[in-house]
Scaffold this motif. Structure first.
Motif, PDB file in Angstrom:
ATOM      1  N   GLY A 167      -7.591   4.603 -11.946  1.00  0.00           N
ATOM      2  CA  GLY A 167      -8.394   3.388 -11.916  1.00  0.00           C
ATOM      3  C   GLY A 167      -8.327   2.741 -10.552  1.00  0.00           C
ATOM      4  N   ILE A 168      -9.268   1.868 -10.267  1.00  0.00           N
ATOM      5  CA  ILE A 168      -9.352   1.288  -8.925  1.00  0.00           C
ATOM      6  C   ILE A 168      -8.229   0.295  -8.643  1.00  0.00           C
ATOM      7  CG2 ILE A 168     -11.845   1.638  -8.822  1.00  0.00           C
ATOM      8  CD1 ILE A 168     -12.151  -1.392  -9.287  1.00  0.00           C
ATOM      9  N   HIS A 169      -7.516  -0.153  -9.684  1.00  0.00           N
ATOM     10  CA  HIS A 169      -6.399  -1.079  -9.485  1.00  0.00           C
ATOM     11  C   HIS A 169      -5.050  -0.425  -9.744  1.00  0.00           C
ATOM     12  CE1 HIS A 169      -9.302  -4.228  -8.944  1.00  0.00           C
ATOM     13  NE2 HIS A 169      -9.753  -4.136 -10.180  1.00  0.00           N
ATOM     14  N   ASP A 170      -5.025   0.894  -9.937  1.00  0.00           N
ATOM     15  CA  ASP A 170      -3.760   1.600 -10.129  1.00  0.00           C
ATOM     16  C   ASP A 170      -3.027   1.719  -8.787  1.00  0.00           C
ATOM     17  OD1 ASP A 170      -4.282   1.920 -12.798  1.00  0.00           O
ATOM     18  OD2 ASP A 170      -5.057   3.969 -12.600  1.00  0.00           O
ATOM     19  N   LEU A 207      -8.430  -0.224  -0.698  1.00  0.00           N
ATOM     20  CA  LEU A 207      -8.689   0.720   0.383  1.00  0.00           C
ATOM     21  C   LEU A 207     -10.192   0.843   0.635  1.00  0.00           C
ATOM     22  CD1 LEU A 207      -7.485   2.652   2.409  1.00  0.00           C
ATOM     23  CD2 LEU A 207      -7.462   4.424   0.655  1.00  0.00           C
ATOM     24  N   ALA A 208     -10.984   0.810  -0.416  1.00  0.00           N
ATOM     25  CA  ALA A 208     -12.436   0.864  -0.254  1.00  0.00           C
ATOM     26  C   ALA A 208     -12.928  -0.342   0.536  1.00  0.00           C
ATOM     27  CB  ALA A 208     -13.111   0.913  -1.625  1.00  0.00           C
ATOM     28  N   THR A 209     -12.351  -1.507   0.265  1.00  0.00           N
ATOM     29  CA  THR A 209     -12.739  -2.714   0.991  1.00  0.00           C
ATOM     30  C   THR A 209     -12.412  -2.574   2.473  1.00  0.00           C
ATOM     31  OG1 THR A 209     -12.381  -4.100  -0.957  1.00  0.00           O
ATOM     32  CG2 THR A 209     -12.361  -5.200   1.190  1.00  0.00           C
ATOM     33  N   VAL A 210     -11.227  -2.033   2.783  1.00  0.00           N
ATOM     34  CA  VAL A 210     -10.844  -1.823   4.182  1.00  0.00           C
ATOM     35  C   VAL A 210     -11.815  -0.868   4.860  1.00  0.00           C
ATOM     36  CG1 VAL A 210      -9.077  -0.835   5.694  1.00  0.00           C
ATOM     37  CG2 VAL A 210      -8.413  -2.335   3.806  1.00  0.00           C
ATOM     38  N   LEU A 211     -12.166   0.215   4.171  1.00  0.00           N
ATOM     39  CA  LEU A 211     -13.053   1.220   4.748  1.00  0.00           C
ATOM     40  C   LEU A 211     -14.472   0.696   4.944  1.00  0.00           C
ATOM     41  CD1 LEU A 211     -11.776   4.266   2.688  1.00  0.00           C
ATOM     42  CD2 LEU A 211     -11.695   4.082   5.179  1.00  0.00           C
ATOM     43  N   GLU A 212     -14.869  -0.221   4.114  1.00  0.00           N
ATOM     44  CA  GLU A 212     -16.241  -0.735   4.170  1.00  0.00           C
ATOM     45  C   GLU A 212     -16.377  -1.984   5.039  1.00  0.00           C
ATOM     46  OE1 GLU A 212     -17.808   0.791  -0.210  1.00  0.00           O
ATOM     47  OE2 GLU A 212     -16.850  -1.175  -0.023  1.00  0.00           O
TER      48      GLU A 212
END
Length: 343
Positions: A28-31, A72-77
């Motif tokens: 999951g995205i919060h795991d 991590l997705a937020t950092v990458l985006e």
């Protein structure tokens, strides 16, 4: 927190990478990466796969800050550089502040053979916000510097950096595995300089580690095979620059361990031994430390193996023992418990 599936293409890509690296079916995205079984080694692999797949190099410290797919997705985006993980702002310093608000005498925790300090993250949280906690990372993980050449040389370098932050004692040192051997040598060097080390804890460290490196050994091939086994990857997939730097650090550290013989240290030492070991004779012999711990050696047991005592739930017991030991340090001017030897 309830399971939340990936919502965006970026999150779906990262979830696929987590599945490959951690061998988990549907993260999951919060795991939390580390609570799913991730380690310092697998985090290096994961970020190497991110760089290969997405073309972006994420510093390991940014991943430690928030090891979740969504974060991590937020950092990458985004281009945000805000970070709560704070490497000390000294050029070239190996010190990493893992507990940012502590007011107690800093505890410096030395890296194991892999060179990074992510393995201490759970322990740092459990020691409490009042305990200032610094990790000491190895030189060379960035691929820009040569790794340390010997245990005494690494100890000298780390002591020099620590004294930029804390010019005089009392000092508090700790280290797991190879980190314990380095911490012991750091304490010995400071003692020789007339400084006071009030706390030295060795977390399942060995005075004379097994696994010598015979002359003619192809250590590069051995390290590559070891990483392939640990990370469940084919050896030919370990040539990404981040992994090449890690392999070089491991090679240097293994040679340094094999060549090192600890010299006597006159301060008190706390040894925290893993209960589940294969070599009971060495365990019964206090991991070889008693002959060189001339100021006294206290030995306590921690549930788990050498590799699991820093992970939940075993780390809870480890943290409890360390909190008690740190509380027992006599305050300045109180000589009541100095010089006592425990067993």
């Amino acid at each position: 927190m309830a399971f939340v599936a990936p919502r965006t293409p970026m999150e779906e890509t990262l979830a696929t990478l987590w599945t490959e690296v951690l061998d988990v079916p549907a993260p999951g995205i919060h795991d939390n990466f580390f609570q799913l079984g991730g380690t310092s080694l697998s985090s290096v692999l994961m970020l190497a796969r991110v760089q290969e797949t997405l073309g972006t190099d994420i510093p390991l410290e940014r991943f430690f800050e928030a090891p979740f797919i969504a974060a991590l997705a937020t950092v990458l985006e985004s281009s945000s550089e805000v970070s709560v993980y704070k490497p000390l702002e000294i050029p070239g310093s190996p010190l990493v502040l893992l507990s940012p608000n502590g007011t107690q005498t800093p505890l410096f925790c030395i890296h194991p053979v892999g060179g990074d300090v992510l393995c201490y993250s759970e322990l740092a949280r459990r020691l409490g916000e009042e305990q200032a906690f610094y990790g000491v990372r190895a030189q060379g993980l960035d691929g820009a510097q040569e790794p340390g050449q010997s245990i005494p040389a690494m100890a000298r370098s780390y002591v020099d950096h620590i004294r930029q932050l804390q010019p005089s004692g009392p000092y508090r040192f700790m280290g797991w595995s190879m980190g314990g051997a380095i911490a012991f040598e750091m304490a010995r060097q400071l003692e020789a300089q007339g400084e006071h080390v009030e706390f030295l804890a060795l977390i399942d460290a060995y005075a004379h580690p097994t696994g010598e490196v015979p002359p003619g050994t192809d250590l590069g091939a051995r390290v590559k095979q070891y990483l392939a086994q640990e990370l469940h990857q084919d050896a030919e997939h370990l040539d990404q620059p981040r992994l090449v730097a890690l392999r070089k650090v491991l090679e240097h550290h293994l040679l340094a361990i094999a060549a090192h013989t600890p010299e006597p240290y006159g301060g008190e030492v706390l040894l925290l031994q893993a209960e589940d070991v294969s070599n009971r004779a060495l365990q019964a012999n206090d991991n070889g430390w008693r002959p060189v711990a001339t100021g006294g050696l206290q030995v306590l047991s921690v549930p788990g193996t050498h590799h699991t005592l820093l992970r939940p739930p075993n780390v809870d017991r480890l943290a409890g023992l360390l909190r008690a030991a740190l509380r027992a340090i006599p305050r300045e001017g109180d000589p009541s418990s100095r010089g006592k030897q425990a067993s």
